[in-house]
Design an enzyme around this catalytic site. Structure first.
Site, short mmCIF file in Angstrom:
data_model
loop_
_atom_site.label_atom_id
_atom_site.label_comp_id
_atom_site.label_asym_id
_atom_site.label_seq_id
_atom_site.Cartn_x
_atom_site.Cartn_y
_atom_site.Cartn_z
CG HIS A 143 2.49 5.35 2.00
ND1 HIS A 143 1.48 5.24 2.93
CD2 HIS A 143 2.04 4.73 0.89
CE1 HIS A 143 0.47 4.59 2.39
NE2 HIS A 143 0.78 4.26 1.15
NE ARG A 193 4.51 6.63 -6.68
CZ ARG A 193 3.82 5.69 -6.05
NH1 ARG A 193 2.92 4.98 -6.68
NH2 ARG A 193 4.02 5.46 -4.77
NE ARG A 216 0.33 7.34 -1.69
CZ ARG A 216 0.79 6.27 -2.29
NH1 ARG A 216 2.05 6.23 -2.64
NH2 ARG A 216 0.00 5.27 -2.55
CB SER A 229 15.50 -8.55 -10.08
OG SER A 229 15.78 -8.40 -8.70
CB ALA A 261 3.85 -2.88 -4.69
CG HIS A 315 5.87 5.04 -0.44
ND1 HIS A 315 5.91 3.70 -0.13
CD2 HIS A 315 4.96 5.18 -1.44
CE1 HIS A 315 5.06 3.04 -0.93
NE2 HIS A 315 4.49 3.91 -1.74
CB SER A 349 5.09 3.46 -8.97
OG SER A 349 4.32 2.79 -8.02
CD GLU A 388 -3.71 2.41 -3.92
OE1 GLU A 388 -2.74 2.95 -3.37
OE2 GLU A 388 -3.59 1.51 -4.76
CB THR A 441 8.30 -5.02 -7.59
OG1 THR A 441 8.81 -4.01 -8.45
CG2 THR A 441 7.09 -5.68 -8.23
C1 SIN Z 1 -0.11 1.56 -1.15
O1 SIN Z 1 -0.55 0.43 -1.22
O2 SIN Z 1 -0.56 2.43 -0.41
C2 SIN Z 1 1.08 1.91 -1.99
C3 SIN Z 1 0.67 2.05 -3.38
C4 SIN Z 1 1.56 3.03 -4.09
O3 SIN Z 1 2.50 3.54 -3.51
O4 SIN Z 1 1.28 3.31 -5.25
#
Ligand code: SIN
Length: 538
Positions: free
Chosen positions: A238, A380, A284, A12, A45, A345, A385, A113, A42
């Protein structure tokens, strides 16, 4: 108990909910989820969802950034189609009620990011997932054709081969057996289309910012049912989760670095400038490895993320949830740097699917983090995602609806669940002990820096634990802990086997034995075929 439905959706988060909303106009939907409907990755996030903002946006740059972050392993056709569907799925989300942050001109406020060459991330302050989950859950709960079963965990898929007790020329999925956690009974669900949207597998590792439900259930079930998995060695760590004994790896969004925060050693030295031209906003894998190296070289337990050069008003307005959470742990990020460490992560590999999200088993779709679509490659790109989840939910929904229109109306008869001679366990400690052992073993031997010796050691341990779990599984009544343990053990083994296959270092897979990238031999996915019918029937 036996149920039937047109569409069985397991999970979900953004992928499962948006698939359910897309197909519910044309058929009945049963949505099964392990805990409360919004207990998902989710919802946690923070950063946002990457998508160029208009049809005229720079799709090419988004594609290139994804290819670079994924170290040339992403499938360019898949990247291109995903990126180009960005504006359409953002519109879907807005139509379902998602409210993204806007700037003073009332335009959507785009953030940035790591690995992104421009600002292209829609966000809802620093709690984007919470806002998406809120809106989609509301839409699902208000939809008359969608029935939700909370606190139900899927045990295994039902396939034609398993149902007939013999291999089939084209194996297809007929539904799933699901364990009702409160009622302690098994529900057999027959479905024309089954969708796995069960999320990732961070709980395979000792330290993770994933929620407790992230036990790789979809990957393990699909693999056991005979579907191939790909790129399982690429577990993303992460770089920045809060380092605090009580914080349970709380994520500090990459958007904090996107808005100017700097990584420093304990003595205040900034260290990313020596590592990559994008400094703190490097992809990352590079940042996580640099932090790991600094911690090992200086014997420190963590590094520090410094945003104190920004005004307190700005920080509190832009990152209210992170600010408040750090404050609860006694850290005022407006006045002092935040202690951070990497943690597991995101699983970049998963069940191998085609460009419509369909696995090697007919009518079994796998979407979101459980799938390997070819988008992420070896690492990624941040905020791709949520985009992938909603794009592939839409594509899988379109394919399922086309097929529904032409498929026979009758459901095949399905054998009920057989619990054999199982009895109540008198040694539950075995489950807890094996959970802990797998997670510790994966953290120590299959983490940010790997070697053949470490991986072989991990494989031996995990295979021993697997034997114990299989024996336990057949002899004792089911519990959700046992179902999850069986799944994390399977996923751990698939990760280690994939890591042993890849004889090079690329993206998230770094090994001391093959420290260089080898494009000639390894610019390809690592694929592990699904379990064979003979294995399945044991
Ligand atoms: C984050 O806010 O650093 C995570 C975002 C992600 O993993 O795409």
């Amino acid at each position: 108990m036996k149920l039937t439905t047109d569409f069985l959706v397991i999970g979900s988060g953004i992928a499962g909910l948006s698939y359910a909303l897309k197909v519910a106009e044309q058929g009945s939907v049963l949505l099964v989820t392990k805990r409360d409907i919004d207990f998902t990755a989710t919802r946690l996030a923070q950063g946002g969802i990457a998508a160029v903002s208009t049809e005229q946006g720079d799709f090419f740059a988004h594609t290139e950034d994804t290819m670079v972050a994924g170290v040339d392993l992403p499938h360019r056709d898949i990247v291109d189609l995903t990126v180009r569907m960005g504006p359409k799925v953002i519109e879907d989300l807005i139509n379902w009620g998602v409210e993204f942050s806007r700037n003073e001109q009332n335009e959507y406020d785009m953030t940035r990011e790591g690995g992104h060459s421009e600002r292209r991330i829609f966000h809802a302050k620093d709690a984007t997932g919470r806002e998406i989950e809120r809106a989609l859950v509301l839409a699902v709960q208000n939809h008359p054709a969608i029935q939700v079963l909370e606190n139900h965990i899927a045990i295994d898929l039902i396939t034609a081969a398993k149902n007939l007790h013999e291999p089939c020329a084209i194996n297809s999925c007929l539904g799933a057996h699901v364990f009702d956690i409160e009622g302690q009974s098994v529900v057999t669900i027959g479905a024309r289309f089954t969708v796995l949207a069960t999320g990732g597998a961070g709980k395979v590792y000792l330290y993770t910012c994933n929620p407790d439900v992230a036990t790789g259930d979809g990957v393990a079930m699909a693999w056991r049912a005979g579907a191939a998995v790909a790129n399982m060695e690429f577990m993303q760590f992460h770089p920045t989760t809060l380092y605090h004994p009580n914080a349970k790896s709380f994520l500090i969004s990459e958007a904090v670095r996107g808005e100017g925060a700097i990584l420093r050693r304990r003595d205040g030295t900034a260290f990313m400038a020596d590592q990559h031209p994008l400094k703190d906003l490097a992809p990352r894998d590079i940042v996580a490895r640099a932090i790991d190296h600094q911690m090992k070289q200086y014997g420190d337990d963590c590094v520090f993320l410094d945003m104190t050069h920004k005004s307190a008003d700005y920080i509190c307005d832009r990152f209210p949830m992170i600010y408040e959470t750090c404050l609860e742990y006694g850290i005022d990020m407006t006045k002092e740097p935040i202690p951070v460490v990497p943690a597991a992560h995101y699983l970049c590999g998963g069940v191998q699917v085609d460009s419509h999200g369909e696995s090697g088993i007919r009518n079994l779709f796998v979407i979101g983090e459980s799938a390997c679509t070819g988008l992420h490659g070896a690492n990624r790109l941040a905020s791709n995602s949520l985009l992938e989840g909603v794009v592939f939910a839409r594509r899988a929904a379109e394919t399922s609806l086309q097929r529904l229109a032409s498929s026979p109306a009758e459901f095949p008869s399905i054998a009920p669940w057989d619990s054999g001679n199982a009895t109540d366990s008198d040694e539950e400690v075995i489950v807890a002990h094996n959970w802990e052992e797998i997670r510790r073993c994966m953290w120590s031997y299959v983490g940010i820096v790997r070697s053949n010796k470490r991986l072989t050691r991990a494989l031996m341990r995990i295979q021993l634990i697997q034997q114990e779990i299989i024996e336990y599984y057949w002899n004792f009544h089911l519990t959700s802990d046992l179902i999850e343990l069986r799944n994390i053990a399977t996923v751990a083994e698939l990760i280690v086997k994939s890591a042993l296959q890849r004889k090079e270092s690329r993206g998230l897979h770094f090994t001391l034995d093959y420290p260089e990238r080898d494009d000639q031999n390894w610019k390809k996915d690592t694929v592990i075929p699904g379990a064979t019918f003979e294995n399945l029937s044991q």
